[in-house]
Design a protein around this motif. Sequence first.
Motif, PDB file in Angstrom:
ATOM      1  N   ASP A   1      38.819  30.392  30.981  1.00  0.00           N
ATOM      2  CA  ASP A   1      39.088  30.513  32.204  1.00  0.00           C
ATOM      3  C   ASP A   1      40.233  31.739  32.284  1.00  0.00           C
ATOM      4  O   ASP A   1      40.884  31.933  31.338  1.00  0.00           O
ATOM      5  N   THR A   2      40.206  32.325  33.408  1.00  0.00           N
ATOM      6  CA  THR A   2      41.307  33.294  33.530  1.00  0.00           C
ATOM      7  C   THR A   2      42.070  33.141  34.803  1.00  0.00           C
ATOM      8  O   THR A   2      41.699  32.328  35.699  1.00  0.00           O
ATOM      9  N   ALA A   3      42.782  33.952  35.070  1.00  0.00           N
ATOM     10  CA  ALA A   3      43.936  33.676  36.287  1.00  0.00           C
ATOM     11  C   ALA A   3      43.347  34.049  37.691  1.00  0.00           C
ATOM     12  O   ALA A   3      43.347  33.481  38.522  1.00  0.00           O
ATOM     13  N   ASP A   4      42.080  34.982  37.318  1.00  0.00           N
ATOM     14  CA  ASP A   4      41.405  35.563  38.575  1.00  0.00           C
ATOM     15  C   ASP A   4      40.542  34.500  39.078  1.00  0.00           C
ATOM     16  O   ASP A   4      40.454  34.335  40.183  1.00  0.00           O
ATOM     17  N   GLN A   5      39.912  33.712  38.060  1.00  0.00           N
ATOM     18  CA  GLN A   5      39.221  32.604  38.414  1.00  0.00           C
ATOM     19  C   GLN A   5      39.693  31.494  39.136  1.00  0.00           C
ATOM     20  O   GLN A   5      39.334  31.119  39.826  1.00  0.00           O
ATOM     21  N   VAL A   6      41.095  31.235  38.751  1.00  0.00           N
ATOM     22  CA  VAL A   6      41.941  30.098  39.241  1.00  0.00           C
ATOM     23  C   VAL A   6      42.280  30.541  40.585  1.00  0.00           C
ATOM     24  O   VAL A   6      41.959  29.651  41.513  1.00  0.00           O
ATOM     25  N   ILE A   7      42.533  31.801  40.852  1.00  0.00           N
ATOM     26  CA  ILE A   7      42.879  32.320  42.126  1.00  0.00           C
ATOM     27  C   ILE A   7      41.853  32.161  43.276  1.00  0.00           C
ATOM     28  O   ILE A   7      42.008  31.700  44.123  1.00  0.00           O
ATOM     29  N   ALA A   8      40.843  32.616  42.605  1.00  0.00           N
ATOM     30  CA  ALA A   8      39.404  32.432  43.375  1.00  0.00           C
ATOM     31  C   ALA A   8      39.162  30.920  43.849  1.00  0.00           C
ATOM     32  O   ALA A   8      38.740  30.844  45.231  1.00  0.00           O
TER      33      ALA A   8
ATOM     34  N   ALA B   1      51.279  32.544  37.060  1.00  0.00           N
ATOM     35  CA  ALA B   1      52.118  31.844  35.789  1.00  0.00           C
ATOM     36  C   ALA B   1      51.562  30.788  35.018  1.00  0.00           C
ATOM     37  O   ALA B   1      52.274  30.741  33.985  1.00  0.00           O
ATOM     38  N   LEU B   2      50.391  30.225  35.570  1.00  0.00           N
ATOM     39  CA  LEU B   2      49.682  29.362  34.515  1.00  0.00           C
ATOM     40  C   LEU B   2      49.319  29.855  33.524  1.00  0.00           C
ATOM     41  O   LEU B   2      49.094  29.254  32.057  1.00  0.00           O
TER      42      LEU B   2
END
Length: 908
Positions: free
Chosen positions: A840-847, A901-902
């Motif tokens: 997983d990436t930060a962009d995926q979590v933001i989406a 931040a995660l």
Amino acid sequence: MVDYHAANQSYQYGPSSAGNGAGGGGSMGDYMAQEDDWDRDLLLDPAWEKQQRKTFTAWCNSHLRKAGTQIENIDEDFRDGLKLMLLLEVISGERLPKPERGKMRVHKINNVNKALDFIASKGVKLVSIGAEEIVDGNAKMTLGMIWTIILRFAIQDISVEETSAKEGLLLWCQRKTAPYKNVNVQNFHISWKDGLAFNALIHRHRPELIEYDKLRKDDPVTNLNNAFEVAEKYLDIPKMLDAEDIVNTARPDEKAIMTYVSSFYHAFSGAQKAETAANRICKVLAVNQENEHLMEDYEKLASDLLEWIRRTIPWLEDRVPQKTIQEMQQKLEDFRDYRRVHKPPKVQEKCQLEINFNTLQTKLRLSNRPAFMPSEGKMVSDINNGWQHLEQAEKGYEEWLLNEIRRLERLDHLAEKFRQKASIHEAWTDGKEAMLKHRDYETATLSDIKALIRKHEAFESDLAAHQDRVEQIAAIAQELNELDYYDSHNVNTRCQKICDQWDALGSLTHSRREALEKTEKQLEAIDQLHLEYAKRAAPFNNWMESAMEDLQDMFIVHTIEEIEGLISAHDQFKSTLPDADREREAILAIHKEAQRIAESNHIKLSGSNPYTTVTPQIINSKWEKLVPKRDHALLEEQSKQQSNEHLRRQFASQANVVGPWIQTKMEEIGRISIEMNGTLEDQLSHLKQYERSIVDYKPNLDLLEQQHQLIQEALIFDNKHTNYTMEHIRVGWEQLLTTIARTINEVENQILTRDAKGISQEQMQEFRASFNHFDKDHGGALGPEEFKACLISLGYDVENDRQGEAEFNRIMSLVDPNHSGLVTFQAFIDFMSRETTDTDTADQVIASFKVLAGDKNFITAEELRRELPPDQAEYCIARMAPYQGPDAVPGALDYKSFSTALYGESDL
């Protein structure tokens, strides 16, 4: 441009004249002048300090919350200067210089200096506040600085009926609370203790918020809490005071009350305009009343001042001299008391009279009133004429006093000079007659006689030197007689006594010299023999003492060679003793000859030889002790060194086996970690078996420890038979165990990484082969250049162009987050596993959060609780920062910064 002062610069606080409010023509400056000296003693009162801390903290937070922050501890949170600069920006609406973000003391001092510079630029003259005291957390200075800020930005600009600052604020409170029963505001401390004044201010402007008639004066806590809660809830005035603190303090802190009341003034300042018209009429009437009052004051002050001048002039014109200097000095003290105490207030009254007259005439002229004409004889010119007469009488009086005192002082000076010189001479002669009559030379030795003669010669020189003082004493006495000094009889009696005693001292001095010279000749013969004895006894005694010191000195040896050298040196010393014994007999013979001469001539010798303390008894005693039982001590030390040599050889034999074995095993482990073959499980099994073989070797180290214990007990500190020490062996053994354990742990971590990331055995071997290929020094870690070459060999584009360099820096930040300059194999494996597996990436979590938020840029706590499990929803709510975007709503949370931040891309 801000002036950057040195870090140790001290500031002064309090506004300059440029910082006065618009109204009052300087009243703010007068008040601030009173505040210039920050009353540090008051801060020592715990109750007042507690009130100031709470009030000032709440006041600061009421402004800092506009910038999304606050403080908890007022003397700690301003130490780095950052929140202090932010506070000044918020309350002034201006930008300060960019702060320094460093954590060092110099950065904090520079930030605080920037804040203090800004305060000074606003016309505030700072007193006794320095940046170092704020950085050091000095509570007194910090509270003083915040009070200065509050005065400048919250209180200074308050203006009511030509009064400003404190007076203006007090007048405003009095005007607003005047219609209310049980309210009488006279100050900013006890007038507010029962809480009715606070409620009256609120009720005057917002009557719907307070039921004033239901409040009771005997329930101050309820009154105070009611006002504080209403102000916080409906007027947006934060709670800055505690009701219990105010009620339980005999005199609440004035600064805390002023700070809180100023918040009410600013909150209700719009309502002041409605009172302006009503006050204008009062001003017109007040002008006439004030002018009449000034006229009455002038008449009374002029009458009092003229009457004082008429009473004082006759006293200054009195020129009757006194008989003694004490009486004249009293008159001078009375005159000085007049100059210091009585006249200065009259000077001030005269100046104030002229000021009041000019001010009155100016006010009358400006208000189109006729000019004021004082009563006859009370004009300013009349007062000036009387004052000139007073000054002339005063000047002549002072000159007469000083001349009389100088005359009497000269006569007293001569008398005092006579007494001083007489006292010095009498002190010097005290005991001199007894000393000259003393027959101490009758039992003295020759050296004592010579010393007494030299002492007597010195006394004769001293006696001659005092001849001038005696003549001076007689001359001063003669002059006092000629000037008819009132105490001439006592002066003459004392002078005659000094002269008689001087003649007696001269006669006694001559007699003593003759007696001393006669005794000296009688003792010279015996002294010559004593001198010869001393010249030979001293070097011989020194030789014996040096020999005894050498022979009795403790010796420390560590080898057989050293003890054998000491034995040889001792034998050489013993061969020199016969010659020394002959010298001893010769010295003793000289002493016996001196004794024989004294007895045959019936001379009574007083004491021992004056030239030496070395007696025959001392020489004989030292000679008998010259050679102690050193032979036995040397033989014992020789046996001990032979035993120590055996222990050295025994330890070296074992250490020369264990040391190389540990070194060999360390090298083998290094080769094993580099040349690992087979599966990771096979490598792990092989390493654990190798570890057991190492542990089985432990008894050899235990035997070496036992031998080392014997060496330590024998205090052996070196061993030329081996290069290995027990400390080296222990360190090598611990490194061996640590290295094998670390190697086993690396293989176990590789197995965990392989299983967690799904890396095949072939990939793992490929990674290991690539890593080992570029690990040229076989140290188990790659430097930056070695790691870059390894990445290029694996197909990564990290060449030396700008894009490749940026990509390499990104990878280095992942594999070497601590910036140590080295990349371990485990970090290399973690990086390669992330590159070759799906994560997983930060962009995926933001989406994902954006979906839950309904495509908004923020999310609310209700949406998180609705979409996520309870524990995960509360986790997000506790860590998400408030959303600050233009489309923000109450309770909006920022899920983007939380998501980045995660993954460690920013601070949470």
